[in-house]
Write a protein that holds these residues in place. Structure first.
Motif, PDB file in Angstrom:
ATOM      1  N   ASP A   1     -43.097  45.595 -39.845  1.00 43.53           N
ATOM      2  CA  ASP A   1     -42.525  44.463 -40.573  1.00 43.53           C
ATOM      3  C   ASP A   1     -43.514  43.928 -41.606  1.00 43.53           C
ATOM      4  OD1 ASP A   1     -40.424  42.457 -40.966  1.00 43.53           O
ATOM      5  OD2 ASP A   1     -41.924  41.052 -40.199  1.00 43.53           O
ATOM      6  N   VAL A   2     -43.013  43.643 -42.809  1.00 44.54           N
ATOM      7  CA  VAL A   2     -43.788  42.945 -43.825  1.00 44.54           C
ATOM      8  C   VAL A   2     -43.452  41.465 -43.618  1.00 44.54           C
ATOM      9  CG1 VAL A   2     -44.211  42.643 -46.290  1.00 44.54           C
ATOM     10  CG2 VAL A   2     -43.629  44.911 -45.392  1.00 44.54           C
ATOM     11  N   PRO A   3     -44.362  40.697 -42.978  1.00 43.58           N
ATOM     12  CA  PRO A   3     -44.013  39.357 -42.526  1.00 43.58           C
ATOM     13  C   PRO A   3     -43.884  38.342 -43.665  1.00 43.58           C
ATOM     14  CG  PRO A   3     -46.329  39.778 -42.095  1.00 43.58           C
ATOM     15  CD  PRO A   3     -45.742  41.051 -42.655  1.00 43.58           C
ATOM     16  N   GLY A   4     -42.788  37.607 -43.640  1.00 37.79           N
ATOM     17  CA  GLY A   4     -42.576  36.564 -44.639  1.00 37.79           C
ATOM     18  C   GLY A   4     -42.339  37.114 -46.030  1.00 37.79           C
ATOM     19  N   ILE A   5     -41.575  38.201 -46.128  1.00 39.76           N
ATOM     20  CA  ILE A   5     -41.318  38.796 -47.441  1.00 39.76           C
ATOM     21  C   ILE A   5     -40.766  37.747 -48.399  1.00 39.76           C
ATOM     22  CG2 ILE A   5     -39.022  39.637 -46.744  1.00 39.76           C
ATOM     23  CD1 ILE A   5     -41.409  41.483 -49.131  1.00 39.76           C
ATOM     24  N   GLN A   6     -41.323  37.698 -49.594  1.00 42.80           N
ATOM     25  CA  GLN A   6     -40.881  36.738 -50.602  1.00 42.80           C
ATOM     26  C   GLN A   6     -40.291  37.408 -51.829  1.00 42.80           C
ATOM     27  OE1 GLN A   6     -44.373  34.334 -51.389  1.00 42.80           O
ATOM     28  NE2 GLN A   6     -43.769  32.861 -49.822  1.00 42.80           N
ATOM     29  N   GLU A   7     -40.873  38.527 -52.226  1.00 44.03           N
ATOM     30  CA  GLU A   7     -40.381  39.196 -53.433  1.00 44.03           C
ATOM     31  C   GLU A   7     -40.733  40.673 -53.393  1.00 44.03           C
ATOM     32  OE1 GLU A   7     -40.620  38.836 -58.304  1.00 44.03           O
ATOM     33  OE2 GLU A   7     -41.642  37.357 -57.079  1.00 44.03           O
ATOM     34  N   MET A   8     -39.823  41.459 -53.943  1.00 38.66           N
ATOM     35  CA  MET A   8     -40.023  42.900 -54.088  1.00 38.66           C
ATOM     36  C   MET A   8     -39.492  43.254 -55.479  1.00 38.66           C
ATOM     37  SD  MET A   8     -38.621  45.722 -51.415  1.00 38.66           S
ATOM     38  CE  MET A   8     -38.153  47.333 -51.999  1.00 38.66           C
ATOM     39  N   SER A   9     -40.397  43.486 -56.419  1.00 38.60           N
ATOM     40  CA  SER A   9     -40.016  43.783 -57.801  1.00 38.60           C
ATOM     41  C   SER A   9     -40.291  45.240 -58.107  1.00 38.60           C
ATOM     42  CB  SER A   9     -40.819  42.928 -58.780  1.00 38.60           C
ATOM     43  OG  SER A   9     -40.547  41.571 -58.602  1.00 38.60           O
ATOM     44  N   ILE A  10     -39.299  45.912 -58.647  1.00 41.96           N
ATOM     45  CA  ILE A  10     -39.414  47.326 -58.965  1.00 41.96           C
ATOM     46  C   ILE A  10     -39.378  47.480 -60.481  1.00 41.96           C
ATOM     47  CG2 ILE A  10     -38.365  49.601 -58.663  1.00 41.96           C
ATOM     48  CD1 ILE A  10     -36.979  48.341 -56.121  1.00 41.96           C
TER      49      ILE A  10
ATOM     50  N   VAL B   1     -43.794  49.243 -57.559  1.00 41.13           N
ATOM     51  CA  VAL B   1     -43.235  48.103 -56.845  1.00 41.13           C
ATOM     52  C   VAL B   1     -44.344  47.072 -56.652  1.00 41.13           C
ATOM     53  CG1 VAL B   1     -43.653  49.086 -54.544  1.00 41.13           C
ATOM     54  CG2 VAL B   1     -41.880  47.367 -54.826  1.00 41.13           C
ATOM     55  N   ALA B   2     -43.979  45.805 -56.789  1.00 41.34           N
ATOM     56  CA  ALA B   2     -44.884  44.694 -56.512  1.00 41.34           C
ATOM     57  C   ALA B   2     -44.257  43.876 -55.388  1.00 41.34           C
ATOM     58  CB  ALA B   2     -45.079  43.829 -57.757  1.00 41.34           C
ATOM     59  N   VAL B   3     -45.046  43.599 -54.366  1.00 42.55           N
ATOM     60  CA  VAL B   3     -44.550  42.914 -53.173  1.00 42.55           C
ATOM     61  C   VAL B   3     -45.404  41.684 -52.910  1.00 42.55           C
ATOM     62  CG1 VAL B   3     -44.204  43.128 -50.672  1.00 42.55           C
ATOM     63  CG2 VAL B   3     -43.722  45.074 -52.171  1.00 42.55           C
ATOM     64  N   THR B   4     -44.747  40.562 -52.645  1.00 41.38           N
ATOM     65  CA  THR B   4     -45.452  39.368 -52.164  1.00 41.38           C
ATOM     66  C   THR B   4     -44.861  38.993 -50.821  1.00 41.38           C
ATOM     67  OG1 THR B   4     -43.975  37.873 -53.357  1.00 41.38           O
ATOM     68  CG2 THR B   4     -46.001  38.476 -54.471  1.00 41.38           C
ATOM     69  N   HIS B   5     -45.754  38.592 -49.899  1.00 44.64           N
ATOM     70  CA  HIS B   5     -45.287  38.161 -48.588  1.00 44.64           C
ATOM     71  C   HIS B   5     -46.165  37.030 -48.089  1.00 44.64           C
ATOM     72  CE1 HIS B   5     -48.191  40.996 -46.482  1.00 44.64           C
ATOM     73  NE2 HIS B   5     -48.020  41.636 -47.618  1.00 44.64           N
ATOM     74  N   ALA B   6     -45.579  36.177 -47.235  1.00 41.51           N
ATOM     75  CA  ALA B   6     -46.204  34.916 -46.849  1.00 41.51           C
ATOM     76  C   ALA B   6     -47.295  35.059 -45.798  1.00 41.51           C
ATOM     77  CB  ALA B   6     -45.134  33.940 -46.353  1.00 41.51           C
ATOM     78  N   LYS B   7     -47.233  36.083 -44.978  1.00 42.38           N
ATOM     79  CA  LYS B   7     -48.187  36.194 -43.880  1.00 42.38           C
ATOM     80  C   LYS B   7     -48.945  37.517 -43.951  1.00 42.38           C
ATOM     81  CE  LYS B   7     -46.026  33.158 -40.529  1.00 42.38           C
ATOM     82  NZ  LYS B   7     -45.651  33.031 -39.110  1.00 42.38           N
TER      83      LYS B   7
END
Length: 188
Positions: free
Chosen positions: A36-45, A72-78
Motif C-alpha cells: 500500500d502507498v499510504p495516504g495517496i494524494q496524487e498520481m500524475s502521468i 509518473v509523479a506520486v505524492t502520499h501523506a505517510k
C-alpha cells in the motif's frame, strides 16, 4: 452493449506498488505482493514525444513522432519503509520488544538497487461517470527517475513524493493501462 469509453476522473482513493520479479520475453510478467502507498494524494502521468520532420525541396515532406518517455509523479501523506524498499532498494530490519521496538530502513551501497516495480492507482467508486464504477491506472514497469522527496517540514506535515519512468514490459510491451470498471474493484 459495451460501457462508455468516456468518463470524468475524480480523486484517487488507493494506490499500490508491486515489485517486478520476472519479465520474460513472451511469458507473463510476475510481480511480488502488493504494498500500500499510504495516504495517496496524487498520481500524475505525463509523457514525452520526440518529433522528427523530413524536409527537402524547400518544403516539409513528412513528420514522424515517437513516445520517448512515460513518467509518473506520486505524492502520499505517510512514509512507508516497505514502499521505500520496493522503489529504491535497501532493507528493513525489525528489532526489540515492547516497549522498545524499532523498525529501521537502511540504504547502503550494496542494496541501493533501484528495482523495477508496478504502480496501480484507483478512483473511489463513483469517481467516474458510471454509477458504482471506477478507473484504475496501471503503470506496468517503473524505475525511479529521481531520489524520493523525504525528510521533515517545520511546523507542518511532510508529504512524501517520488517520480518514476516507465519502460514497456518485455513480456507483452505494455507501458500503461487505463481500466474502466462498470463495478468498482479493489486493487489486487
Amino acid at each position: 452493449m459495451p460501457i462508455s469509453r468516456v468518463t470524468k476522473l475524480y480523486s484517487v482513493q488507493d494506490a499500490k506498488i508491486s515489485p517486478l520479479t520476472s519479465d520474460p520475453s513472451g511469458g507473463p510478467a510476475v510481480y511480488g505482493a502488493s504494498i500500500d502507498v499510504p495516504g495517496i494524494q496524487e498520481m500524475s502521468i505525463s509523457g514525452e514525444i520526440e518529433v522528427k520532420t523530413l524536409r527537402g525541396d524547400n518544403v516539409k515532406l513528412a513528420t514522424n513522432s515517437a513516445i520517448t518517455n512515460v513518467e509518473v509523479a506520486v505524492t502520499h501523506a505517510k512514509l512507508s519503509l516497505d514502499v521505500l524498499t520496493a522503489i529504491l532498494g535497501g532493507e528493513v530490519t525489525d528489532a526489540g520488544t515492547t516497549p522498545a521496538q524499532t523498525s529501521t530502513w537502511d540504504l547502503t551501497s550494496d542494496n541501493a538497487t533501484l528495482p523495477p516495480f508496478k504502480l496501480e492507482g484507483v478512483t473511489p467508486p463513483n469517481g467516474v461517470d458510471i454509477v458504482g464504477g471506477d478507473l484504475h491506472w496501471v503503470l506496468h514497469k517503473l524505475t525511479l527517475s529521481a531520489f524520493p522527496d523525504l525528510g521533515f517540514a517545520n511546523e507542518d506535515y511532510r508529504i512524501v513524493s517520488f517520480t518514476a519512468s516507465a519502460d514497456p514490459l518485455i513480456a507483452n510491451g505494455k507501458w500503461i493501462s487505463a481500466v474502466l470498471n462498470e463495478t468498482a474493484a479493489a486493487i489486487a
